[in-house]
Design a protein around this motif. Structure first.
Motif, PDB file in Angstrom:
ATOM      1  N   GLY A 172       0.788  -1.336   0.164  1.00  0.00           N
ATOM      2  CA  GLY A 172       0.023  -0.079   0.103  1.00  0.00           C
ATOM      3  C   GLY A 172       0.874   1.236  -0.028  1.00  0.00           C
ATOM      4  O   GLY A 172       0.342   2.239  -0.286  1.00  0.00           O
ATOM      5  N   LEU A 173       2.077   1.114   0.332  1.00  0.00           N
ATOM      6  CA  LEU A 173       2.798   2.270   0.285  1.00  0.00           C
ATOM      7  C   LEU A 173       3.072   3.204  -0.908  1.00  0.00           C
ATOM      8  O   LEU A 173       3.112   4.217  -0.831  1.00  0.00           O
ATOM      9  N   PRO A 174       3.398   2.247  -1.900  1.00  0.00           N
ATOM     10  CA  PRO A 174       3.666   2.925  -3.435  1.00  0.00           C
ATOM     11  C   PRO A 174       2.537   3.697  -3.711  1.00  0.00           C
ATOM     12  O   PRO A 174       2.587   4.821  -4.107  1.00  0.00           O
ATOM     13  N   GLN A 175       1.320   2.862  -3.327  1.00  0.00           N
ATOM     14  CA  GLN A 175      -0.064   3.899  -3.857  1.00  0.00           C
ATOM     15  C   GLN A 175      -0.025   5.351  -3.145  1.00  0.00           C
ATOM     16  O   GLN A 175      -0.626   6.185  -3.585  1.00  0.00           O
ATOM     17  N   PHE A 176       0.021   5.204  -1.818  1.00  0.00           N
ATOM     18  CA  PHE A 176       0.231   6.582  -0.830  1.00  0.00           C
ATOM     19  C   PHE A 176       1.189   7.491  -1.288  1.00  0.00           C
ATOM     20  O   PHE A 176       0.592   8.719  -1.589  1.00  0.00           O
ATOM     21  N   LEU A 177       2.145   7.077  -1.651  1.00  0.00           N
ATOM     22  CA  LEU A 177       3.293   8.023  -1.964  1.00  0.00           C
ATOM     23  C   LEU A 177       2.964   8.411  -3.516  1.00  0.00           C
ATOM     24  O   LEU A 177       3.341   9.774  -3.639  1.00  0.00           O
ATOM     25  N   LEU A 178       2.488   7.934  -4.263  1.00  0.00           N
ATOM     26  CA  LEU A 178       2.169   8.350  -5.569  1.00  0.00           C
ATOM     27  C   LEU A 178       0.732   8.981  -5.832  1.00  0.00           C
ATOM     28  O   LEU A 178       0.530   9.493  -6.700  1.00  0.00           O
ATOM     29  N   ASN A 179      -0.289   8.648  -4.976  1.00  0.00           N
ATOM     30  CA  ASN A 179      -1.618   9.195  -5.385  1.00  0.00           C
ATOM     31  C   ASN A 179      -2.167   9.899  -4.228  1.00  0.00           C
ATOM     32  O   ASN A 179      -3.150  10.501  -4.444  1.00  0.00           O
ATOM     33  N   ALA A 180      -1.779   9.977  -3.106  1.00  0.00           N
ATOM     34  CA  ALA A 180      -2.452  10.562  -1.813  1.00  0.00           C
ATOM     35  C   ALA A 180      -2.401  12.037  -2.150  1.00  0.00           C
ATOM     36  O   ALA A 180      -1.562  12.610  -2.680  1.00  0.00           O
ATOM     37  N   ASP A 181      -3.694  12.951  -1.976  1.00  0.00           N
ATOM     38  CA  ASP A 181      -3.852  13.995  -1.877  1.00  0.00           C
ATOM     39  C   ASP A 181      -3.026  14.749  -0.635  1.00  0.00           C
ATOM     40  O   ASP A 181      -3.749  14.709   0.596  1.00  0.00           O
ATOM     41  N   MET A 182      -1.873  15.538  -1.026  1.00  0.00           N
ATOM     42  CA  MET A 182      -1.123  16.028   0.143  1.00  0.00           C
ATOM     43  C   MET A 182      -1.429  17.614   0.183  1.00  0.00           C
ATOM     44  O   MET A 182      -0.762  18.208   1.117  1.00  0.00           O
ATOM     45  N   ARG A 183      -2.519  18.117  -0.483  1.00  0.00           N
ATOM     46  CA  ARG A 183      -2.695  19.491  -0.398  1.00  0.00           C
ATOM     47  C   ARG A 183      -3.352  19.869   1.150  1.00  0.00           C
ATOM     48  O   ARG A 183      -3.941  18.975   1.645  1.00  0.00           O
ATOM     49  N   SER A 184      -3.391  21.216   1.187  1.00  0.00           N
ATOM     50  CA  SER A 184      -3.904  21.534   2.684  1.00  0.00           C
ATOM     51  C   SER A 184      -5.430  21.835   2.505  1.00  0.00           C
ATOM     52  O   SER A 184      -5.804  21.517   1.354  1.00  0.00           O
ATOM     53  N   ASN A 185      -6.246  21.676   3.496  1.00  0.00           N
ATOM     54  CA  ASN A 185      -7.578  21.560   3.552  1.00  0.00           C
ATOM     55  C   ASN A 185      -8.098  22.798   3.004  1.00  0.00           C
ATOM     56  O   ASN A 185      -8.990  22.728   2.133  1.00  0.00           O
ATOM     57  N   THR A 186      -7.514  23.844   3.178  1.00  0.00           N
ATOM     58  CA  THR A 186      -7.785  25.270   2.293  1.00  0.00           C
ATOM     59  C   THR A 186      -7.811  25.094   0.854  1.00  0.00           C
ATOM     60  O   THR A 186      -8.653  25.525   0.185  1.00  0.00           O
ATOM     61  N   TYR A 187      -6.631  24.421   0.522  1.00  0.00           N
ATOM     62  CA  TYR A 187      -6.613  24.372  -1.311  1.00  0.00           C
ATOM     63  C   TYR A 187      -7.424  23.544  -1.806  1.00  0.00           C
ATOM     64  O   TYR A 187      -8.147  23.731  -2.831  1.00  0.00           O
ATOM     65  N   ILE A 188      -7.755  22.538  -0.949  1.00  0.00           N
ATOM     66  CA  ILE A 188      -8.575  21.420  -1.487  1.00  0.00           C
ATOM     67  C   ILE A 188     -10.211  22.017  -1.508  1.00  0.00           C
ATOM     68  O   ILE A 188     -10.826  21.961  -2.296  1.00  0.00           O
ATOM     69  N   GLY A 189     -10.605  22.945  -0.365  1.00  0.00           N
ATOM     70  CA  GLY A 189     -11.834  23.716  -0.320  1.00  0.00           C
ATOM     71  C   GLY A 189     -11.997  24.714  -1.424  1.00  0.00           C
ATOM     72  O   GLY A 189     -13.026  24.719  -1.892  1.00  0.00           O
ATOM     73  N   LEU A 190     -10.888  25.277  -1.732  1.00  0.00           N
ATOM     74  CA  LEU A 190     -10.949  26.417  -2.912  1.00  0.00           C
ATOM     75  C   LEU A 190     -11.143  25.721  -4.236  1.00  0.00           C
ATOM     76  O   LEU A 190     -11.864  26.236  -4.980  1.00  0.00           O
ATOM     77  N   VAL A 191     -10.520  24.691  -4.521  1.00  0.00           N
ATOM     78  CA  VAL A 191     -10.707  23.946  -5.575  1.00  0.00           C
ATOM     79  C   VAL A 191     -12.243  23.379  -5.790  1.00  0.00           C
ATOM     80  O   VAL A 191     -12.786  23.703  -6.825  1.00  0.00           O
ATOM     81  N   GLN A 192     -12.732  22.864  -4.857  1.00  0.00           N
ATOM     82  CA  GLN A 192     -14.175  22.398  -4.752  1.00  0.00           C
ATOM     83  C   GLN A 192     -14.941  23.826  -4.731  1.00  0.00           C
ATOM     84  O   GLN A 192     -15.986  23.671  -5.351  1.00  0.00           O
ATOM     85  N   ARG A 193     -14.819  24.685  -4.189  1.00  0.00           N
ATOM     86  CA  ARG A 193     -15.707  25.894  -4.200  1.00  0.00           C
ATOM     87  C   ARG A 193     -15.492  26.732  -5.485  1.00  0.00           C
ATOM     88  O   ARG A 193     -16.570  27.077  -5.929  1.00  0.00           O
ATOM     89  N   PHE A 194     -14.455  26.818  -6.011  1.00  0.00           N
ATOM     90  CA  PHE A 194     -14.221  27.579  -7.402  1.00  0.00           C
ATOM     91  C   PHE A 194     -13.611  26.505  -8.365  1.00  0.00           C
ATOM     92  O   PHE A 194     -12.334  26.513  -8.703  1.00  0.00           O
ATOM     93  N   PRO A 195     -14.241  25.572  -8.807  1.00  0.00           N
ATOM     94  CA  PRO A 195     -13.770  24.498  -9.796  1.00  0.00           C
ATOM     95  C   PRO A 195     -13.127  24.934 -11.229  1.00  0.00           C
ATOM     96  O   PRO A 195     -12.166  24.298 -11.759  1.00  0.00           O
ATOM     97  N   ASN A 196     -13.532  26.253 -11.559  1.00  0.00           N
ATOM     98  CA  ASN A 196     -13.015  26.802 -12.760  1.00  0.00           C
ATOM     99  C   ASN A 196     -11.748  27.749 -12.549  1.00  0.00           C
ATOM    100  O   ASN A 196     -11.274  28.415 -13.292  1.00  0.00           O
ATOM    101  N   GLY A 197     -11.269  27.740 -11.307  1.00  0.00           N
ATOM    102  CA  GLY A 197     -10.070  28.461 -11.177  1.00  0.00           C
ATOM    103  C   GLY A 197     -10.329  29.895 -10.261  1.00  0.00           C
ATOM    104  O   GLY A 197     -11.529  30.185 -10.153  1.00  0.00           O
ATOM    105  N   SER A 198      -9.212  30.687 -10.150  1.00  0.00           N
ATOM    106  CA  SER A 198      -9.427  31.839  -9.550  1.00  0.00           C
ATOM    107  C   SER A 198      -9.893  32.962 -10.267  1.00  0.00           C
ATOM    108  O   SER A 198      -9.979  34.209  -9.834  1.00  0.00           O
ATOM    109  N   THR A 199      -9.829  32.723 -11.604  1.00  0.00           N
ATOM    110  CA  THR A 199     -10.188  33.922 -12.569  1.00  0.00           C
ATOM    111  C   THR A 199     -11.534  34.365 -12.225  1.00  0.00           C
ATOM    112  O   THR A 199     -12.626  33.390 -11.921  1.00  0.00           O
ATOM    113  N   GLY A 200     -11.897  35.554 -11.888  1.00  0.00           N
ATOM    114  CA  GLY A 200     -13.141  36.031 -11.736  1.00  0.00           C
ATOM    115  C   GLY A 200     -13.671  36.272 -10.163  1.00  0.00           C
ATOM    116  O   GLY A 200     -14.260  36.374  -9.841  1.00  0.00           O
TER     117      GLY A 200
END
Length: 433
Positions: A172-200
């Motif tokens: 399971g470790l190769p899968q975690f190292l290569l695929n786990a989402d290591m972004r912060s909560n804030t950036y995950i939330g931003l992408v979910q809130r504004f899926p088309n990016g920060s433009t506008g």
């Protein structure tokens, strides 16, 4: 199956009224660990699953035979009942014990890593005063895990070769190292809130998220990025310094380098991981010296903005010097991206008006001379280039316009005559064409 039990436990934890740090677990990681990937060449097609641990996969019989020599010593299903009952404090302590075991990682390590990561994510969503573990304590644990891992590598007799082989064979470790989402909560939330990016999206709206203050991506980021970096390089045995190390030639070194390039090439990732990527610029510099083609490939994947903004002064200057020596082999889009970012960097440094700013920007002004001269008349025909790496936060383009670049260079130069000569050569080329 263990992962079905894991999912059920996750749902129970989310639905319950447990104390902070035990709720909000992300079921994504049950999926991450069982993602099919060959444990020999790390391909993802036509794979056969290991029937014992149900996590390792192999693409051919020969791969299975070769890789299983290491995998069989650690092949076992994770003890779900044991791991998923741990709270955050106990989970962090168990991680430290496993990372510090010089005989090799335990088969429970990947699931424990996922579980602790889930708990850390949940803890970061809890108001500071109500957290079960203080943020300073979590930061300390993150640093301690990183240092423990380095200490374990230092204790290995072969520079860590056998240990790293075992790490990439751990279920399971190769899968975690290569695929786990290591972004912060804030950036995950931003992408979910504004899926088309920060433009506008207004600056006031973005400011509400305080992405710069969210360190949740760093808490385990130090350990994960250290594992990836030392998968790429065998450090010097004397001081464990990367700068004096030797690049590994193993299949996992290749995929670890690709993973690091992905992290460097996406601003929402490297802004989430912040200081936990501190080893990466030195690895890039070593790669530039030893394997220039890999370095050029990384530049063309858009890693330069990270390198420019995240390296110390000396490393930054060295990297830029390697870029200048590699200019004939870079494509025009990559040159334009580098030019735009250096220009942006010079303007930012000038605006800061700090001590020695003139001295700091001088090498980069010289680099702009070299790039513009190398591109010649082609710079006038450049397509719009992105100031920062293509990512959620930076999707706007800025044209690299010679009419804007020239005044900036002249203003910041101690030797404007050299550049004027280069520009006159460009204009003569245009006249000839």
């Amino acid at each position: 199956y263990w992962y079905q039990l894991y999912h059920r436990r996750v749902l129970e934890a989310v639905a319950s009224t447990q104390t902070s740090g035990s709720s909000g677990i992300n079921a994504e990681y049950g999926e991450v660990l069982k993602t099919p990937v060959c444990y020999s060449d790390f391909s993802t097609n036509n794979l056969t699953q290991c029937v014992d641990c149900e996590l390792a996969w192999f693409s051919t019989d020969s791969h299975c035979t070769n890789a299983f020599k290491t995998h069989k010593s650690i092949c076992a299903r994770p003890d779900t009942d044991t791991i998923l009952t741990l709270n955050l404090s106990d989970g962090l302590e168990q991680l430290k014990i496993m990372v510090g075991d010089s005989s090799g990682l335990h088969h429970n390590f990947p699931l424990l890593l996922c579980h602790v990561h889930d708990l850390l994510r949940a803890e970061a969503r809890v108001p500071m005063k109500k957290r079960s573990v203080a943020a300073q304590t979590i930061d300390h644990h993150g640093i301690e895990l990183h240092e423990t891992f380095r200490g374990t590598l230092r204790s290995q007799p072969d520079g860590g070769d056998a240990y790293m082989d075992r790490l990439w064979a751990c279920p399971g470790l190769p899968q975690f190292l290569l695929n786990a989402d290591m972004r912060s909560n804030t950036y995950i939330g931003l992408v979910q809130r504004f899926p088309n990016g920060s433009t506008g999206v207004s600056a006031q709206e973005l400011a509400k998220y305080n992405a710069e203050l969210d360190t949740s991506g760093e808490w385990l980021g130090l350990l994960v990025t250290s594992m990836l970096v030392f998968s790429c390089v065998k450090p010097s045995q004397a001081d464990l310094e990367i700068r004096n190390g030797v690049l590994r030639s193993t299949p996992y070194a290749k995929v670890a380098w690709g993973r690091l390039c992905d992290m460097m090439g996406k601003e929402d990732w490297y802004e989430s991981l912040k200081e936990s990527l501190y080893l990466v610029p030195t690895l890039v510099l070593l790669t530039a010296k030893a394997q220039s083609e890999k370095f050029i490939s990384a530049l063309e994947k858009g890693v330069f903005p990270f390198l420019l903004n995240s390296s110390d002064v000396d490393t930054r200057v060295e990297i830029v010097s390697f870029i200048i020596s590699s200019l004939p082999r870079l494509n025009s889009d990559c040159k334009s991206l580098i030019l735009a970012n250096i220009w942006k960097f010079i303007q930012t440094q000038r605006a800061a008006k700090g001590p020695d700013n003139d001295k700091r920007v001088r090498p980069f002004v010289g680099a702009m001379y070299s790039i513009v001269s190398d591109m010649g008349s082609a710079i006038l025909l450049s397509r719009p280039v992105i100031i920062a790496s293509p990512s959620w936060r930076h999707q706007k383009s800025t044209m690299v316009n010679i009419n804007e670049v020239i005044p900036t260079l002249l203003k910041n130069s101690d030797n404007s005559g050299t550049f004027i000569t280069a520009v006159m050569g460009i204009l003569n080329d245009l006249k000839t064409e």
